[in-house]
Design an enzyme around this catalytic site. Structure first.
Site, PDB file in Angstrom:
ATOM      1  N   GLU A  52       0.827  -1.209   0.000  1.00  0.00           N
ATOM      2  CA  GLU A  52       0.000   0.000   0.000  1.00  0.00           C
ATOM      3  C   GLU A  52       0.863   1.261   0.000  1.00  0.00           C
ATOM      4  O   GLU A  52       0.568   2.234  -0.699  1.00  0.00           O
ATOM      5  CB  GLU A  52      -0.915   0.023   1.230  1.00  0.00           C
ATOM      6  CG  GLU A  52      -1.857  -1.166   1.325  1.00  0.00           C
ATOM      7  CD  GLU A  52      -1.296  -2.301   2.161  1.00  0.00           C
ATOM      8  OE1 GLU A  52      -2.060  -2.922   2.907  1.00  0.00           O
ATOM      9  OE2 GLU A  52      -0.072  -2.576   2.051  1.00  0.00           O
ATOM     10  N   SER A 168      21.287 -42.688  -8.898  1.00  0.00           N
ATOM     11  CA  SER A 168      20.067 -41.886  -9.090  1.00  0.00           C
ATOM     12  C   SER A 168      20.287 -40.669  -9.990  1.00  0.00           C
ATOM     13  O   SER A 168      19.378 -39.854 -10.131  1.00  0.00           O
ATOM     14  CB  SER A 168      19.540 -41.415  -7.727  1.00  0.00           C
ATOM     15  OG  SER A 168      20.509 -40.610  -7.069  1.00  0.00           O
ATOM     16  N   SER A 222      19.705 -38.833  13.399  1.00  0.00           N
ATOM     17  CA  SER A 222      19.490 -39.157  14.812  1.00  0.00           C
ATOM     18  C   SER A 222      20.734 -39.691  15.504  1.00  0.00           C
ATOM     19  O   SER A 222      20.824 -39.652  16.733  1.00  0.00           O
ATOM     20  CB  SER A 222      18.343 -40.169  14.945  1.00  0.00           C
ATOM     21  OG  SER A 222      18.626 -41.340  14.212  1.00  0.00           O
ATOM     22  N   GLY A 295      14.718 -39.460   0.887  1.00  0.00           N
ATOM     23  CA  GLY A 295      14.644 -40.788   0.311  1.00  0.00           C
ATOM     24  C   GLY A 295      13.353 -41.468   0.716  1.00  0.00           C
ATOM     25  O   GLY A 295      12.434 -40.848   1.264  1.00  0.00           O
ATOM     26  N   SER A 296      13.272 -42.759   0.478  1.00  0.00           N
ATOM     27  CA  SER A 296      12.033 -43.506   0.706  1.00  0.00           C
ATOM     28  C   SER A 296      11.510 -43.368   2.130  1.00  0.00           C
ATOM     29  O   SER A 296      10.320 -43.142   2.351  1.00  0.00           O
ATOM     30  CB  SER A 296      12.256 -44.990   0.405  1.00  0.00           C
ATOM     31  OG  SER A 296      12.563 -45.203  -0.952  1.00  0.00           O
ATOM     32  N   VAL A 298      12.235 -41.084   4.549  1.00  0.00           N
ATOM     33  CA  VAL A 298      11.849 -39.715   4.902  1.00  0.00           C
ATOM     34  C   VAL A 298      10.525 -39.357   4.237  1.00  0.00           C
ATOM     35  O   VAL A 298       9.620 -38.794   4.862  1.00  0.00           O
ATOM     36  CB  VAL A 298      12.946 -38.714   4.519  1.00  0.00           C
ATOM     37  CG1 VAL A 298      12.459 -37.276   4.701  1.00  0.00           C
ATOM     38  CG2 VAL A 298      14.195 -38.943   5.358  1.00  0.00           C
ATOM     39  N   ASN A 299      10.397 -39.678   2.947  1.00  0.00           N
ATOM     40  CA  ASN A 299       9.158 -39.383   2.217  1.00  0.00           C
ATOM     41  C   ASN A 299       7.945 -40.011   2.890  1.00  0.00           C
ATOM     42  O   ASN A 299       6.927 -39.350   3.121  1.00  0.00           O
ATOM     43  CB  ASN A 299       9.256 -39.911   0.782  1.00  0.00           C
ATOM     44  CG  ASN A 299      10.309 -39.203  -0.041  1.00  0.00           C
ATOM     45  OD1 ASN A 299      10.734 -38.097   0.287  1.00  0.00           O
ATOM     46  ND2 ASN A 299      10.739 -39.847  -1.118  1.00  0.00           N
TER      47      ASN A 299
END
Length: 366
Positions: A52, A168, A222, A295-296, A298-299
C-alpha cells in the site's frame, strides 16, 4: 478494465516477490482513479514498505478519492512499519477492494474495521481463492506457527528413485532440475535424511543462471552419522546448516560439528527424529516453508504423519525395474486402496520429456 482486472494485476505484482518476504505475506496494490492506474506496488521484503505504501507513494495526491485494490487486508498494528489502514485513511482514498482478510490474529478484520469507521467503502472477496493460493505458505504459517511442507520427488515411470546399486543421477531432465532450483530459491528451508548425504554428498544449494538464494539446510540425523567433510557442511553459503537429531549422546561429534558452524537441534529423546517437534522448532525460527527432498523413509514418514501440504512429483519416461530398486516411498503403506492418500487440485504439465504433477494431499479422517 474491470475490478477483476485490477485485482489480477495486484496479484501479479505480489507474485514478483515470491521467496523474498518471509515471514510476511505476498501483497500487491493497485490504485485507480477515473479509470486510470495512478499507483501500483508490492511488498518487496520483510521490514520494507508494504504494498500500500509503495503504491501510495507513486500515486501521490492522486490517491485522494481513488479506489485501491489489495490482495490482502491492510495491517492495523504497529510492527516494523506503521499500520497501512491508517495510511490509506490519511490519503483519503474513497474505496478499498480486498481479495481476502488477513488471518494474522494481530489484524483479523481490524484493518477493514478501521477503513469502515473512517467512512471508506470496502469490498472483500474478489479473487479470494487466487489470493489464498498465492499466500498458501503464509496462511499455513501464521495460523499454525509451523512451516508449509512441500514434498518433492523425482522418479521413474515405475516409481523408483534409484537403481538397486543406489545410482540416481539423473532420473529427470534438465528442465525438471532447473525448476527444482527455482523452487529452492523460493523456500526458507530444504530437508533431507542423512542417508541422502551419505549416498549423494549433495550441496543442497540453489544453482540458477541468474543467481538465487540458498535455503536453510536441514539434515535428519538421529545418530550424528554425517561426515565432517560433507559438502553440505563445507561450502561457501550464506544459509545455515542445521542437523536435527535426538538427545545427544555423542557430545564430542556435536562439538566438532558446531565448530564447523553447524547448528544442532534436538527433536526427541531416542530413536528417530520426531518430525512434529522438529516442525514446531523450525516454525519458531520463522522458517515458513520447507522443501523435503528425502529418500524412501523420509518421504513415507512425512506422508504417514500427515505433515505434507503440497506435492511435486516429477516423473521421467524411464523404467528401472527390479525388486531391489529403491521405491519413492517406504514405510508400512496401507492395507486397502481406499486408505491411500488422495491428491486433489492437481496440475499436470510437461517439462521436456518429464511429467510434473503438482497437487495437494487429502488425508482420510482419523
Amino acid at each position: 478494465m474491470t475490478d477483476k482486472d485490477y485485482m489480477q494485476l495486484a496479484l501479479d505484482l505480489a507474485r514478483q516477490a515470491e521467496g523474498r518476504t518471509t515471514p510476511n505475506p505476498l501483497v500487491g496494490a493497485v490504485i485507480v482513479k477515473e479509470g486510470k492506474i495512478v499507483g501500483q506496488g508490492y511488498h518487496h521484503y520483510a521490514g520494507g514498505p508494504h504494498a500500500e505504501i509503495n503504491a501510495l507513494r507513486e500515486a501521490g495526491k492522486e490517491a485522494k478519492g481513488a479506489s485501491v485494490y489489495l490482495t490482502l487486508e491492510p495491517c492495523s498494528h504497529y510492527g516494523k512499519t506503521p499500520p497501512c489502514a491508517n495510511t490509506l485513511i490519511k490519503a483519503e482514498v474513497k474505496r478499498v477492494v480486498i481479495a481476502m482478510e488477513d488471518p494474522n490474529p494481530k489484524v483479523a478484520g481490524n484493518g477493514i474495521k478501521l477503513l469502515n469507521e473512517a467512512g471508506i467503502e470496502t469490498e472483500v472477496g474478489l479473487l479470494k481463492e487466487e489470493a489464498k493460493k498465492l499466500n498458501e505458505i503464509f496462511l499455513k504459517y501464521i495460523t499454525t506457527n509451523r512451516p508449509f511442507v512441500i514434498l518433492k520427488n523425482a522418479m521413474t515411470l515405475d516409481g523408483r528413485i534409484a537403481t538397486k546399486t543406489g545410482d540416481s543421477k539423473w532420473i529427470t531432465g534438465k528442465e525438471s532440475r532447473a525448476l527444482v532450483h527455482r523452487i529452492r530459491d523460493k523456500v526458507d528451508g530444504i530437508l533431507v535424511g542423512v542417508g541422502t548425504v551419505l549416498a549423494d554428498n549433495p550441496r543442497l544449494t540453489t544453482r540458477l543462471g541468474e543467481g538465487g538464494e540458498d535455503p536453510i539446510r536441514i539434515i535428519l540425523d538421529s545418530s550424528l552419522e554425517i561426515p565432517l567433510d560433507a559438502k553440505v557442511i563445507n561450502q561457501e553459503s550464506s544459509a545455515q546448516t542445521i542437523i536435527a537429531t535426538v538427545k545427544i549422546s555423542n557430545k564430542e561429534k556435536k562439538m566438532r560439528l558446531e565448530n564447523l558452524g553447524v547448528e544442532i537441534i534436538e527433536a526427541g529423546e531416542r530413536g528417530l527424529v520426531d518430525l512434529d517437534i522438529l516442525l514446531k522448532k523450525l516454525g519458531k525460527r520463522e522458517i515458513t516453508s520447507l522443501l523435503v527432498e528425502g529418500g524412501s523413509r523420509v518421504n513415507s514418514s512425512f506422508l504417514e504423519e500427515r505433515l505434507v501440504d503440497k506435492i511435486y512429483y516429477f516423473i521421467a519416461p524411464k523404467i528401472i525395474g527390479g525388486l531391489d530398486a529403491i521405491p519413492v516411498l517406504g514405510g508400512k503403506g496401507v492395507e486397502r486402496i481406499e486408505e491411500g492418500i488422495k491428491l486433489v487440485d492437481k496440475k499436470i504439465t510437461q517439462l521436456g520429456d518429464d511429467i510434473l504433477i503438482v497437487a495437494y494431499p487429502q488425508y482420510l479422517a482419523k
